[in-house]
Design an enzyme around this catalytic site. Structure first.
Site, mmCIF file in Angstrom:
data_model
loop_
_atom_site.group_PDB
_atom_site.id
_atom_site.type_symbol
_atom_site.label_atom_id
_atom_site.label_comp_id
_atom_site.label_asym_id
_atom_site.label_seq_id
_atom_site.Cartn_x
_atom_site.Cartn_y
_atom_site.Cartn_z
ATOM 1 N N GLU A 175 -5.567 17.316 1.358
ATOM 2 C CA GLU A 175 -6.644 17.657 2.284
ATOM 3 C C GLU A 175 -6.563 19.092 2.803
ATOM 4 O O GLU A 175 -7.557 19.627 3.311
ATOM 5 C CB GLU A 175 -6.646 16.686 3.478
ATOM 6 C CG GLU A 175 -7.109 15.282 3.164
ATOM 7 C CD GLU A 175 -5.989 14.344 2.775
ATOM 8 O OE1 GLU A 175 -6.200 13.124 2.814
ATOM 9 O OE2 GLU A 175 -4.875 14.834 2.424
ATOM 10 N N HIS B 169 0.854 -1.189 0.000
ATOM 11 C CA HIS B 169 0.000 0.000 0.000
ATOM 12 C C HIS B 169 0.891 1.240 0.000
ATOM 13 O O HIS B 169 1.338 1.693 1.038
ATOM 14 C CB HIS B 169 -0.893 -0.014 1.252
ATOM 15 C CG HIS B 169 -1.883 1.107 1.326
ATOM 16 N ND1 HIS B 169 -3.231 0.926 1.138
ATOM 17 C CD2 HIS B 169 -1.722 2.429 1.577
ATOM 18 C CE1 HIS B 169 -3.863 2.079 1.284
ATOM 19 N NE2 HIS B 169 -2.959 3.016 1.543
ATOM 20 N N ASP C 200 2.153 3.081 3.547
ATOM 21 C CA ASP C 200 1.359 4.271 3.188
ATOM 22 C C ASP C 200 2.293 5.362 2.674
ATOM 23 O O ASP C 200 2.013 6.556 2.814
ATOM 24 C CB ASP C 200 0.548 4.766 4.387
ATOM 25 C CG ASP C 200 -0.689 5.573 3.985
ATOM 26 O OD1 ASP C 200 -1.107 5.472 2.825
ATOM 27 O OD2 ASP C 200 -1.211 6.307 4.827
ATOM 28 N N ARG D 29 -4.805 2.299 13.620
ATOM 29 C CA ARG D 29 -5.057 3.738 13.717
ATOM 30 C C ARG D 29 -5.444 4.151 15.134
ATOM 31 O O ARG D 29 -5.041 5.195 15.632
ATOM 32 C CB ARG D 29 -6.164 4.128 12.746
ATOM 33 C CG ARG D 29 -6.540 5.594 12.793
ATOM 34 C CD ARG D 29 -7.730 5.867 11.896
ATOM 35 N NE ARG D 29 -7.411 5.665 10.487
ATOM 36 C CZ ARG D 29 -6.817 6.573 9.714
ATOM 37 N NH1 ARG D 29 -6.446 7.741 10.225
ATOM 38 N NH2 ARG D 29 -6.581 6.324 8.441
#
Length: 399
Positions: free
Chosen positions: A74, A65, A291, A231
């Protein structure tokens, strides 16, 4: 002239420990693993011989990933994160990467993602991709999720589909189940994994949509690879239950976990894996991904943007070190999270293991600190004794 590599006297991890062996690489494949191997080809093949006494020879890392095209945004256009370079990957032991798109499926699309994947492949590593982004309906290249998986060689699944997150498209159960069903059938017809890579946010809903699909339809837990499972503590508890039901969970590495612990209850990867193992969950039910190049935004309780970090590919090896050195997890178990486990769930064929016939993707790690010494991808030496030897098209040698 053809090239072969002979690695002498390494502690071989397949990832299971196999003892002190020589490893012969030829034609992009692992030709042999054994004792006192010979590499005499009558002058027809150049042989690079690497003395690896005391080092660990391990499979090349698979990052399941990574935002190779960049991510973020964002906080506005200026917060779009940069693309990954070849050096970002190979200097961190990554020889296979699966690219994905996150929040922004408009400024970055499947054509650009696949172009980037092909570019990195041309530069020397192996690449795959997920079709789509956070959004449902899935934005594909061919106009069909099934067609993308079946007809585009590099596409092995769909994702990262976002759930339980204020940035998601708030999919209904029916929409989410249809994506999983289409991915499953496309995988069956193409011989691919057809995996659904699911981004998990902080919402109290946790993995409710995944649980509903596996309990209310015929689609099994193995069709999903939920990521960012560490998370927060409550989410991780729910994901452990998913793993008990046969699912595989993906930990997200964090190079800056010390700082993040001050503002969140994120679960350290090493502690999470230790807990998983102590619960008796099989060691083939976890992966670790970086990530990398993805955004790590911080929002307040009302969802207002506060700041942005960036994922780093370097976290993979850092997490392996912490597993071994902090939690006492055997190296051969920790390594499974970035080698054989992602290769298995993603059906990557000849990846993720050191054994004859598999692709010649290999890393050498120092015995004491598990520092990266050498990286070989598809039989080509990319990093030798800590120095990058192969550079991306726009990377400056020696920079």
């Amino acid at each position: 002239m053809s090239m072969a590599t002979l690695i002498r006297q390494a502690n071989v991890y397949q990832p299971e420990y196999a003892g002190v062996k020589d490893v012969l690489l030829l034609g992009g494949k692992i030709a042999a693993i054994g004792e006192n191997l010979k590499a005499d080809f009558g002058g027809c093949v150049d042989v690079l011989e690497i003395q690896a006494e005391g080092m660990a020879a391990v499979p090349g890392f698979i990052d399941s990933h990574e935002h190779i095209l960049g991510g973020g945004g964002e906080g506005g256009f200026h917060t779009r994160t940069p693309e990954a370079s070849l050096g970002d990957l190979i200097l961190n032991g990554i020889t296979t990467v699966i690219g994905c798109i996150g929040t922004d499926g408009v400024g970055r699309d499947m054509a650009a993602l696949l172009a980037k994947a092909h570019a990195l492949e041309n530069e020397g590593i192996t690449t795959y991709a997920y079709t789509g982004s956070y959004q449902i309906p899935v934005q594909t290249l061919t106009g069909s999720l099934r067609k993308d998986i079946m007809m585009l060689d590099k596409v092995i699944g769909v994702g990262e589909i976002a759930i339980s997150d204020h940035r998601s498209s708030q999919p209904t159960f029916e929409e989410f189940a249809r994506v999983a069903a289409d991915a499953r059938v496309a995988g069956m017809l193409s011989g691919k994994a057809g995996i659904v890579n699911v981004h998990l946010g902080d919402s109290p809903r946790k993995i409710d949509l995944i649980q509903r699909v596996i309990h209310e339809t015929e689609i099994p837990a193995s069709q999903f690879l939920p990521t960012h499972v560490n998370r927060n503590a409550a989410l991780f508890d729910a994901c452990l239950e998913f793993a008990k039901e046969g699912g595989t969970i993906d930990f997200t590495g964090n190079e800056d976990i010390d700082a993040w612990e001050a503002i969140s209850d994120e679960v350290r990867v090493c502690k999470g894996i230790r807990r998983l193992l102590d619960l008796g969950i099989p060691s083939d039910r976890f992966t670790i991904s970086s990530d990398g190049q993805g955004s790590l935004p911080v929002f307040d309780e009302n969802g207002n943007y506060q700041g942005l970090g960036i994922g780093k590919a370097s976290c993979l090896l850092k997490e392996i070190r912490e597993c071994v050195q902090t939690e006492g997890i055997p190296l051969e178990i920790a390594l499974k999270g970035i080698t054989s486990n992602p290769a298995s769930i993603l059906k990557l064929g000849a990846k993720g293991r050191l054994q004859p016939g598999f692709d010649a993707d290999l890393c050498l790690l120092t015995a004491d600190t598990l520092a990266l010494d050498t990286v070989i991808a598809k039989g080509r030496c990319m990093v030798l004794h800590g120095k990058q030897k192969v550079f991306g098209t726009f990377e400056a040698a020696g920079a």
